[in-house]
Design an enzyme around this catalytic site. Sequence first.
Site, PDB file in Angstrom:
ATOM      1  N   TYR A  60       8.549 -26.904   8.794  1.00 25.83           N
ATOM      2  CA  TYR A  60       8.183 -26.056   9.930  1.00 25.83           C
ATOM      3  C   TYR A  60       6.708 -26.165  10.308  1.00 25.83           C
ATOM      4  CZ  TYR A  60      12.684 -23.864   8.957  1.00 25.83           C
ATOM      5  OH  TYR A  60      14.025 -23.628   8.748  1.00 25.83           O
ATOM      6  N   HIS A  94       6.905 -22.282  16.775  1.00 28.62           N
ATOM      7  CA  HIS A  94       7.131 -20.962  16.185  1.00 28.62           C
ATOM      8  C   HIS A  94       6.047 -20.609  15.170  1.00 28.62           C
ATOM      9  CE1 HIS A  94       9.928 -17.832  16.714  1.00 28.62           C
ATOM     10  NE2 HIS A  94      10.725 -18.028  15.695  1.00 28.62           N
ATOM     11  N   TYR A 146      10.124 -16.015   5.880  1.00 27.82           N
ATOM     12  CA  TYR A 146      10.745 -16.512   7.107  1.00 27.82           C
ATOM     13  C   TYR A 146      10.586 -15.457   8.194  1.00 27.82           C
ATOM     14  CZ  TYR A 146      12.481 -20.502   4.534  1.00 27.82           C
ATOM     15  OH  TYR A 146      12.539 -21.643   3.776  1.00 27.82           O
ATOM     16  N   ASN A 179      12.288 -13.780  10.404  1.00 23.48           N
ATOM     17  CA  ASN A 179      13.092 -12.578  10.610  1.00 23.48           C
ATOM     18  C   ASN A 179      12.818 -11.462   9.616  1.00 23.48           C
ATOM     19  OD1 ASN A 179      14.177 -14.214  12.546  1.00 23.48           O
ATOM     20  ND2 ASN A 179      16.282 -14.100  11.826  1.00 23.48           N
ATOM     21  N   ASN A 201      11.935 -11.842  16.884  1.00 22.97           N
ATOM     22  CA  ASN A 201      12.463 -11.315  15.626  1.00 22.97           C
ATOM     23  C   ASN A 201      11.382 -10.975  14.606  1.00 22.97           C
ATOM     24  OD1 ASN A 201      15.171 -11.374  16.404  1.00 22.97           O
ATOM     25  ND2 ASN A 201      15.402 -13.513  15.805  1.00 22.97           N
TER      26      ASN A 201
END
Length: 202
Positions: free
Chosen positions: A19, A24, A70, A72, A118
């Site tokens: 990632y 993001h 993460y 969320n 989120n």
Amino acid sequence: MLSDELKLLVGLGNPGTEYEKTRHNVGFMVLEEIARKNNCSFRESKKLFGRTCEYGSGIEKTRLLMPNTYMNESGKSVRSAKDWFDFQNNQLIVLVDDMDLPLGKIRVRSKGSSGGHNGLKSIINHLGTAEFKRLKIGIGAPSNDQQERKSKTVSHVLGRFSKEEFIILNFIIQEIISCIESITSNNWEKISTRLNSYKPDN
């Protein structure tokens, strides 16, 4: 007043090399640059569910937090940091990507809803309030068509910036850092106006 000063900067993103540098993870990217400029290294903190570093001293000490939960579950890490360091909600700034803003735009808010993000939603749930500062960094949308946008959202936010986009992003990151370094107890509105009106070609 001490309660109005910056105590914790949280950058939102997803952990793991797969990632790194994705859209993001733009919140992580800002914090990594701040750490580099201030010669501080991130370390793992199990109790905070993330990676942290700090710079400055005394009342000017600022802590950086990148949750390892993460996106969320980001609120779990932020809540743990709030309880451990015992700061007020108005001493927190969250840096987060925003698909509703074009690349090159920044939006600063002192409170508000999650806007469908989120990570922000999780923080609001864990803190029990939406009254904390957030700095939204535009990453653009994959399409203007709502149906196509919805189908491409995941691949877009988990995709990486192009070389041309990264040049623009770097201007944004440097402007954000410049503003963060000048935050005092009574100039938040001035900082907000500066960031909200910023254009990369300034």
